[in-house]
Design a protein around this motif. Structure first.
Motif, mmCIF file in Angstrom:
data_model
loop_
_atom_site.group_PDB
_atom_site.id
_atom_site.type_symbol
_atom_site.label_atom_id
_atom_site.label_comp_id
_atom_site.label_asym_id
_atom_site.label_seq_id
_atom_site.Cartn_x
_atom_site.Cartn_y
_atom_site.Cartn_z
ATOM 1 N N MET A 1 6.570 -1.211 12.577
ATOM 2 C CA MET A 1 5.686 -0.586 11.241
ATOM 3 C C MET A 1 4.868 -1.518 10.685
ATOM 4 O O MET A 1 3.588 -1.039 10.124
ATOM 5 C CB MET A 1 6.693 -0.053 10.394
ATOM 6 C CG MET A 1 7.429 1.151 10.688
ATOM 7 S SD MET A 1 6.362 2.406 11.193
ATOM 8 C CE MET A 1 6.849 2.853 12.993
ATOM 9 N N VAL A 2 4.938 -2.999 11.068
ATOM 10 C CA VAL A 2 3.993 -4.034 10.737
ATOM 11 C C VAL A 2 2.507 -3.623 11.330
ATOM 12 O O VAL A 2 1.551 -3.418 10.565
ATOM 13 C CB VAL A 2 4.656 -5.317 10.918
ATOM 14 C CG1 VAL A 2 3.272 -6.340 10.807
ATOM 15 C CG2 VAL A 2 5.541 -5.690 9.981
ATOM 16 N N TRP A 3 2.639 -3.316 12.680
ATOM 17 C CA TRP A 3 1.262 -3.120 13.562
ATOM 18 C C TRP A 3 0.969 -1.604 13.057
ATOM 19 O O TRP A 3 -0.404 -1.324 12.915
ATOM 20 C CB TRP A 3 1.715 -2.987 14.749
ATOM 21 C CG TRP A 3 2.236 -4.344 15.254
ATOM 22 C CD1 TRP A 3 3.638 -4.836 15.123
ATOM 23 C CD2 TRP A 3 1.563 -5.652 15.272
ATOM 24 N NE1 TRP A 3 3.642 -6.226 15.664
ATOM 25 C CE2 TRP A 3 2.370 -6.605 15.612
ATOM 26 C CE3 TRP A 3 0.110 -5.890 15.272
ATOM 27 C CZ2 TRP A 3 2.121 -8.114 15.704
ATOM 28 C CZ3 TRP A 3 -0.537 -7.217 15.668
ATOM 29 C CH2 TRP A 3 0.369 -8.016 15.830
ATOM 30 N N VAL A 4 1.731 -0.551 12.774
ATOM 31 C CA VAL A 4 1.241 0.747 12.245
ATOM 32 C C VAL A 4 0.587 0.688 11.170
ATOM 33 O O VAL A 4 -0.465 1.281 10.648
ATOM 34 C CB VAL A 4 2.305 1.874 12.322
ATOM 35 C CG1 VAL A 4 2.292 2.860 11.708
ATOM 36 C CG2 VAL A 4 2.983 1.824 13.653
ATOM 37 N N SER A 5 1.318 -0.176 10.252
ATOM 38 C CA SER A 5 0.736 -0.303 8.715
ATOM 39 C C SER A 5 -0.698 -1.239 8.840
ATOM 40 O O SER A 5 -1.709 -0.664 8.167
ATOM 41 C CB SER A 5 1.563 -1.156 7.615
ATOM 42 O OG SER A 5 2.813 -0.572 7.731
ATOM 43 N N GLU A 6 -0.826 -2.070 9.734
ATOM 44 C CA GLU A 6 -2.156 -2.794 9.796
ATOM 45 C C GLU A 6 -3.152 -1.946 10.374
ATOM 46 O O GLU A 6 -4.245 -1.819 10.044
ATOM 47 C CB GLU A 6 -1.635 -3.886 10.607
ATOM 48 C CG GLU A 6 -2.877 -4.841 10.701
ATOM 49 C CD GLU A 6 -4.326 -4.719 11.718
ATOM 50 O OE1 GLU A 6 -5.420 -5.072 11.165
ATOM 51 O OE2 GLU A 6 -4.031 -3.867 12.618
ATOM 52 N N CYS A 7 -2.679 -0.911 11.377
ATOM 53 C CA CYS A 7 -3.827 0.015 11.901
ATOM 54 C C CYS A 7 -4.137 0.862 10.717
ATOM 55 O O CYS A 7 -5.324 1.294 10.674
ATOM 56 C CB CYS A 7 -3.129 0.826 12.999
ATOM 57 S SG CYS A 7 -4.101 2.076 13.687
ATOM 58 N N ALA A 8 -3.426 1.386 10.142
ATOM 59 C CA ALA A 8 -3.491 2.408 8.947
ATOM 60 C C ALA A 8 -4.557 1.643 7.927
ATOM 61 O O ALA A 8 -5.324 2.432 7.345
ATOM 62 C CB ALA A 8 -2.380 2.897 8.388
ATOM 63 N N ALA A 9 -4.275 0.502 7.482
ATOM 64 C CA ALA A 9 -5.359 -0.261 6.400
ATOM 65 C C ALA A 9 -6.569 -0.401 7.016
ATOM 66 O O ALA A 9 -7.626 -0.088 6.327
ATOM 67 C CB ALA A 9 -4.620 -1.401 6.262
#
Length: 334
Positions: free
Chosen positions: A226-234
């Motif tokens: 979810m670190v990478w998913v969150s980075e994509c969302a940001a």
């Protein structure tokens, strides 16, 4: 290195440095593990230090506790995190309590590796994220890395630690970071800065989070895939989010969490596991307790569904960039 290669390198480094380090579990010897993390270790170190175990998770962890008390440092693999339940009594009643119950005369310096989370269409028995269960067990550390560099450093530190460590490996990012979109390919670790992993020995602290992405508008507390998913969302929402990668879920680096939330005044918590009773609930309580007078918006949580893991709807179950992005916008616009 991929995360698989980094983990193998960490095991190799420790087996070479310390003859008390042994590796075993289901199919980890000759076969090299279902995800090939232990590939080649039996050939290099022999069948007495890297070997297969019967299909008995309780037996695997139970023997590891005894070996640890004897002076060895076992690294055992539970083939999928979903399979740990038969070993729960050994983890809770034996491994976690041995040092305290014996007044320090014995320890259980064991590392229990578990591939976790979804992404391979494994269904209900190959895709769970049970990290919250272990954070409730006093005496056990719970670790979940998000990249190869951290994975190797944290694994070596776990092996050297005198307390039992649950080492959760998000299999969805074994071979590359994900942005969370189903129709987008995985980015190779070789093209990412965090895929650069030293060959030799190094460690990372088991109680220190990382500021994965600095920002000023909102804090995102997350770990693993979810670190990478969150980075994509940001990135896609253009929200100036500060992403905190917890790395070690417990013990928690509360100092870094509190400093970030006090700076931004807003908090979004993201994890793949079920929402009710998930570790995000503990994070929300701690943020409320320590940052109440700094919060400018309600704390948001983005999690998996409160249902048994859905096989056919796996990608709808995951918190994706759309759901995380919507939470980021709600937080900054509140």
């Amino acid at each position: 290195m991929t995360m698989i290669q980094a983990l193998r390198s960490g095991l190799d480094v420790m087996m070479e440095r310390d003859s008390n380090v042994i590796v075993y579990g289901q199919d980890v010897g000759y076969f090299g593990g279902v995800f090939r993390v232990t590939e080649g270790l039996q050939t290099k170190y022999g069948k007495s230090r890297c070997f297969d175990a019967p299909i008995s998770e309780g037996g695997i962890v139970g023997t590891a506790v005894g070996m640890g008390a004897y002076g060895l440092r076992p690294v055992v693999e539970i083939q999928f995190a979903d399979y740990f339940y038969p070993a729960m009594d050994q983890i809770v009643s034996e491994a976690a309590r041995l040092r305290h119950r014996s007044a320090g005369d014995f320890t259980a310096p064991i590392t229990i590796r578990m591939p976790c989370g979804g992404g391979i269409y494994g269904g209900q028995t190959h895709s769970q994220s049970p990290e919250a269960i272990f954070t409730h067990v006093c005496g056990v550390r719970t670790v979940m890395p998000s990249n190869p560099y951290d994975a190797k450093g944290l694994l070596i530190a776990s092996i050297e630690n005198d307390d039992p460590v649950i080492f959760l490996e998000p299999k969805r990012i074994y071979n590359g970071p994900f942005d969370g979109h189903h129709d987008r390919p995985v980015v190779p670790w070789s093209k990412h800065e965090m895929g650069k992993v030293p060959e030799g020995y190094y460690t990372l602290p088991l109680d220190k989070a990382a500021v994965f992405r600095p920002g000023k508008a909102v804090t995102v507390l997350t770990y693993g895939t979810m670190v990478w998913v969150s980075e994509c969302a940001a990135r896609e929402t253009e929200v100036d989010a500060e992403i905190i990668d917890l790395r070690t879920i417990w013990p928690l680096d509360l100092e870094t969490v509190v400093a970030s939330v006090k700076k931004t005044g807003r908090c979004v918590i993201v994890h793949e596991a079920t929402g009710t009773g998930g570790f995000g609930a503990e994070l929300a309580a701690l943020v409320q307790q320590h940052c109440f007078y700094h919060l400018e918006a309600p704390i948001e949580r983005v999690t998996g569904w409160d249902t048994p893991y859905p096989h056919a709807q796996e990608w709808a179950y995951f918190p994706g960039p759309q759901r995380v992005g919507a939470a980021l916008k709600r937080a900054v616009e509140a």
